[in-house]
Design a protein around this motif. Structure first.
Motif, PDB file in Angstrom:
ATOM      1  N   GLU A 179      28.316  10.252 -19.606  1.00 46.48           N
ATOM      2  CA  GLU A 179      28.470   8.797 -19.547  1.00 46.48           C
ATOM      3  C   GLU A 179      27.561   8.135 -20.574  1.00 46.48           C
ATOM      4  N   GLY A 180      28.113   7.219 -21.327  1.00 47.42           N
ATOM      5  CA  GLY A 180      27.326   6.514 -22.330  1.00 47.42           C
ATOM      6  C   GLY A 180      27.272   7.210 -23.668  1.00 47.42           C
ATOM      7  N   ARG A 181      27.858   8.403 -23.758  1.00 48.76           N
ATOM      8  CA  ARG A 181      27.864   9.125 -25.031  1.00 48.76           C
ATOM      9  C   ARG A 181      29.305   9.431 -25.429  1.00 48.76           C
ATOM     10  N   HIS A 182      29.689   8.951 -26.597  1.00 45.22           N
ATOM     11  CA  HIS A 182      31.052   9.190 -27.075  1.00 45.22           C
ATOM     12  C   HIS A 182      31.008   9.611 -28.536  1.00 45.22           C
ATOM     13  N   TYR A 183      31.588  10.772 -28.813  1.00 40.34           N
ATOM     14  CA  TYR A 183      31.667  11.261 -30.178  1.00 40.34           C
ATOM     15  C   TYR A 183      33.011  10.876 -30.788  1.00 40.34           C
ATOM     16  N   THR A 184      33.008  10.552 -32.059  1.00 39.48           N
ATOM     17  CA  THR A 184      34.279  10.395 -32.761  1.00 39.48           C
ATOM     18  C   THR A 184      34.891  11.785 -32.902  1.00 39.48           C
ATOM     19  N   ASP A 185      36.172  11.854 -33.219  1.00 38.12           N
ATOM     20  CA  ASP A 185      36.807  13.156 -33.396  1.00 38.12           C
ATOM     21  C   ASP A 185      36.081  13.975 -34.458  1.00 38.12           C
ATOM     22  N   ARG A 186      35.695  13.322 -35.532  1.00 35.92           N
ATOM     23  CA  ARG A 186      35.001  14.018 -36.608  1.00 35.92           C
ATOM     24  C   ARG A 186      33.651  14.547 -36.138  1.00 35.92           C
ATOM     25  N   GLU A 187      32.913  13.723 -35.394  1.00 34.78           N
ATOM     26  CA  GLU A 187      31.611  14.138 -34.881  1.00 34.78           C
ATOM     27  C   GLU A 187      31.738  15.296 -33.897  1.00 34.78           C
ATOM     28  N   LEU A 188      32.760  15.235 -33.053  1.00 36.23           N
ATOM     29  CA  LEU A 188      32.948  16.281 -32.055  1.00 36.23           C
ATOM     30  C   LEU A 188      33.335  17.605 -32.715  1.00 36.23           C
ATOM     31  N   LYS A 189      34.213  17.537 -33.702  1.00 33.83           N
ATOM     32  CA  LYS A 189      34.604  18.749 -34.419  1.00 33.83           C
ATOM     33  C   LYS A 189      33.399  19.383 -35.104  1.00 33.83           C
ATOM     34  N   ARG A 190      32.540  18.541 -35.679  1.00 31.60           N
ATOM     35  CA  ARG A 190      31.343  19.046 -36.349  1.00 31.60           C
ATOM     36  C   ARG A 190      30.401  19.690 -35.330  1.00 31.60           C
ATOM     37  N   ARG A 191      30.242  19.046 -34.198  1.00 33.31           N
ATOM     38  CA  ARG A 191      29.365  19.579 -33.150  1.00 33.31           C
ATOM     39  C   ARG A 191      29.889  20.927 -32.642  1.00 33.31           C
ATOM     40  N   MET A 192      31.182  21.021 -32.411  1.00 43.81           N
ATOM     41  CA  MET A 192      31.789  22.262 -31.950  1.00 43.81           C
ATOM     42  C   MET A 192      31.566  23.383 -32.959  1.00 43.81           C
ATOM     43  N   ALA A 193      31.768  23.064 -34.231  1.00 41.84           N
ATOM     44  CA  ALA A 193      31.613  24.065 -35.291  1.00 41.84           C
ATOM     45  C   ALA A 193      30.159  24.520 -35.406  1.00 41.84           C
ATOM     46  N   GLN A 194      29.218  23.578 -35.299  1.00 38.87           N
ATOM     47  CA  GLN A 194      27.801  23.916 -35.418  1.00 38.87           C
ATOM     48  C   GLN A 194      27.349  24.828 -34.274  1.00 38.87           C
ATOM     49  N   ILE A 195      27.770  24.499 -33.063  1.00 37.22           N
ATOM     50  CA  ILE A 195      27.365  25.290 -31.906  1.00 37.22           C
ATOM     51  C   ILE A 195      27.944  26.703 -31.980  1.00 37.22           C
ATOM     52  N   ASP A 196      29.228  26.795 -32.306  1.00 39.73           N
ATOM     53  CA  ASP A 196      29.846  28.120 -32.405  1.00 39.73           C
ATOM     54  C   ASP A 196      29.269  28.929 -33.560  1.00 39.73           C
ATOM     55  N   SER A 197      28.916  28.259 -34.637  1.00 41.75           N
ATOM     56  CA  SER A 197      28.300  28.947 -35.774  1.00 41.75           C
ATOM     57  C   SER A 197      26.952  29.531 -35.361  1.00 41.75           C
ATOM     58  N   GLY A 198      26.186  28.769 -34.580  1.00 41.64           N
ATOM     59  CA  GLY A 198      24.898  29.250 -34.094  1.00 41.64           C
ATOM     60  C   GLY A 198      25.060  30.451 -33.177  1.00 41.64           C
ATOM     61  N   ARG A 199      26.064  30.404 -32.303  1.00 46.06           N
ATOM     62  CA  ARG A 199      26.302  31.516 -31.388  1.00 46.06           C
ATOM     63  C   ARG A 199      26.719  32.773 -32.160  1.00 46.06           C
TER      64      ARG A 199
END
Length: 213
Positions: A138-158
């Motif tokens: 709640e209170g946090r909303h990512y744009t599609d671009r931001e969310l895609k970047r976040r997903m890619a960064q997390i999976d890259s780290g894993r």
């Protein structure tokens, strides 16, 4: 014979929910955020920092050798070292206590002596985006671009962490007993089938142990 299930997963694929539901269905202990909390209490470090290190390991440019504990690195990397070494010890301690389901943290590698059932959960980018949207804080909303970047960064780290600890490619099907595509599926609808698979795996493992004695 100890029964251990480890779950590696793409961000947004529903692996965490599957792990929790599996643990409930099979009457096993479940460990995910509990590991982060325990490590934070023991180390005095912030949970957010612990989460980043415990899920994604050490940056690519650090030399590292895996053997339950990591080689000593320069002084500036000591917090990383402390978290990862403590996490390894905690995972071994938890696995020694009871049957359990553990999400992430390269538990399948750390606990290899237990011959865990190794699952990998993945989904299409669109499905992962949708699942992430449903679980936005709640209170946090990512744009599609931001969310895609976040997903890619997390999976890259894993993926990087997996390569550092095991030398194998994260998500490569040969590294797991079962790969589960959750695209357009409700996680709860998969639990029964995965429980049956787990039962078969542990029965075969038990039978193999009997034959070897």
């Amino acid at each position: 014979m100890r029964k251990i299930i480890t779950i590696s997963r793409e961000f947004g694929s529903g692996g965490r929910e599957l792990g929790k539901r599996l643990a409930e269905a099979l009457g096993m202990a479940y460990y995910d955020r509990e590991i982060v909390t325990a490590l934070a209490e023991k180390s005095g470090l912030a949970e957010e920092y612990i989460e980043n290190v415990s899920e994604r390991g050490i940056p690519r440019y650090y030399p590292i050798t895996y053997a339950r504990t990591f080689t000593r690195l320069p002084a500036f990397s000591e917090p990383h070292m402390k978290v990862l070494n403590e996490q390894n010890r905690l995972l071994l301690e938890l696995a020694g206590k009871s049957d359990c389901v553990i999400v992430g943290r390269c538990a399948d590698v750390i606990l290899r002596e237990y011959q865990p059932l190794k699952l990998f959960v993945y989904a299409s980018p669109e499905s992962k985006m949708q699942r992430c949207r449903l679980r936005e804080e709640e209170g946090r909303h990512y744009t599609d671009r931001e969310l895609k970047r976040r997903m890619a960064q997390i999976d890259s780290g894993r993926a990087r962490y997996r390569e550092l600890t095991d030398g194998n490619k994260w998500g490569e099907k040969s590294g797991y007993h079962l790969c589960i595509n959750t695209t357009e599926l409700e996680i709860k609808s998969l639990v029964g089938a995965v429980c049956e698979f787990a039962s078969c795996y542990f029965d075969e493992k038990k039978q193999g142990m009997r034959e070897n004695h």
